[in-house]
Write an enzyme that holds these catalytic residues in place. Structure first.
Site, PDB file in Angstrom:
ATOM      1  N   TRP A 321       0.838  -1.213   0.000  1.00 50.58           N
ATOM      2  CA  TRP A 321       0.000   0.000   0.000  1.00 50.58           C
ATOM      3  C   TRP A 321       0.864   1.251   0.000  1.00 50.58           C
ATOM      4  CZ3 TRP A 321      -0.754   4.151   3.364  1.00 50.58           C
ATOM      5  CH2 TRP A 321      -1.899   4.925   3.132  1.00 50.58           C
ATOM      6  N   HIS A 322       1.976   1.219   0.741  1.00 51.43           N
ATOM      7  CA  HIS A 322       2.827   2.390   0.839  1.00 51.43           C
ATOM      8  C   HIS A 322       3.633   2.651  -0.429  1.00 51.43           C
ATOM      9  CE1 HIS A 322       2.041   2.281   5.219  1.00 51.43           C
ATOM     10  NE2 HIS A 322       2.333   3.558   5.149  1.00 51.43           N
ATOM     11  N   GLY A 323       3.840   1.628  -1.258  1.00 51.21           N
ATOM     12  CA  GLY A 323       4.526   1.845  -2.533  1.00 51.21           C
ATOM     13  C   GLY A 323       5.954   1.331  -2.527  1.00 51.21           C
TER      14      GLY A 323
END
Length: 325
Positions: A321-323
């Site tokens: 999700w954070h990349g």
């Protein structure tokens, strides 16, 4: 457009609130939707099409699942749910990992695939998870299908929490979309939250960030150990005051509009353990993963091996999700 900019504070926000307060109740969500789309289009106008697609696609997907349930065709309902899930996560994954995968393919295989830079749409991580909370809860039967596309669009695009959260689950705000209270007390409370968040961002985060930049501008072989630790501590406080500042401003603007958003930070640096820290840092994200991933997998009411698997699944997805960076 960022919350701490002069244009936002002195033009966009006052104009939005003025239009919102003077319009009839039945038009408030429409005003909120329009102004949120303008806010979203300010940086990358083309990506407004992506957000509009997300609104329309998920709106009709939920209605399609309801139709299949009424027909007692749970196989098609599940298929529609999975397709919706894949498309939403696919869009998020594409924009977050397109460049990362091409770069690594070129590095591993020595290829020369053209890595065209693609800007990450503003807030896509947040509004995708908000959309998924709605789709999942509709599939589970926890919420009714939203039949008013204006109300649904206002929920997805709501500009106060679009940049940095908190992630607002649909079930927490469904009733507020139709019935909410706007009075001077709530507006005053919202202004206090906004000013406190603005202070965190401008007076603390930005200034501490300058210290961090100055420390790590020094070459590593010339930087003293104590100076390095000073930079690490500065970064820790800079990222906290920046993130929590934006969240406080979002909560404040939500109150001005009559909404109650969940608190996103609870003094995380006073935590006594890693578990305690996770409960206090980015609370809305932790709650989302707990309710939609950890508990459905069995949570801690399973064997030790499966509990470890569940925890690893949550942290793996949190990382995605954070990349890539």
């Amino acid at each position: 457009m960022i919350f701490s900019s002069l244009f936002f504070i002195f033009i966009f926000l006052p104009v939005t609130l003025l239009l919102y307060y003077v319009c009839p109740w039945k038009l408030k969500n429409l005003v909120l939707l329009i102004m949120s789309l303008i806010f979203y289009a300010w940086g990358e106008p083309v990506y407004i099409l992506l957000m509009i697609f997300s609104i329309i696609f998920n709106y009709f997907s939920a209605m399609q699942m309801e139709l299949y349930e009424l027909r007692d065709d749970f196989r098609l309902k599940k298929a529609a749910f999975l397709v919706t899930l894949v498309i939403n996560l696919g869009m998020l994954g594409f924009f977050k990992y397109y460049g990362f995968f091409l770069s690594n393919l070129n590095a591993v295989f020595g290829s020369s695939l053209k890595n065209t830079s693609i800007a990450l749409p503003i807030g896509i991580s947040f509004y995708t998870f908000q959309t998924l909370s709605y789709i999942i809860d509709v599939y589970w039967g926890n919420v009714d299908v939203q039949r008013n596309i204006i109300d649904f669009g206002a929920y997805i695009t709501m500009f106060p929490q679009l940049i940095a959260g908190p992630i607002v689950q649909y079930k927490d705000i469904a009733r507020q979309l139709r019935h909410r209270t706007i009075d001077l007390s709530r507006i005053s409370d919202g202004v206090s939250w906004f000013i406190r968040g603005l202070g965190k961002k401008v007076l603390l985060a930005n200034q501490i960030g300058m210290l961090y930049d100055a420390v790590f501008a020094i070459a590593a072989d010339e930087r003293a150990t104590l100076t390095t630790w000073l930079g690490i501590i500065a970064y820790s406080f800079q990222i906290y005051f920046d993130f929590s500042g934006y969240s406080d401003m979002a909560i404040g603007m939500g109150k001005m509009l009559g909404f109650e958003f969940v608190r996103n930070f609870d003094y995380p640096y006073t935590s006594v353990s890693a578990t305690d820290f996770w409960r206090r840092w980015h609370i809305s994200l932790g709650t989302w993963f707990r309710e939609y991933v950890y508990i459905p997998l069995g949570g801690n009411r399973v064997s030790t091996g499966k509990q470890i698997r569940n925890i690893l699944a949550v942290w793996l997805l949190t990382g995605f999700w954070h990349g890539a960076s």
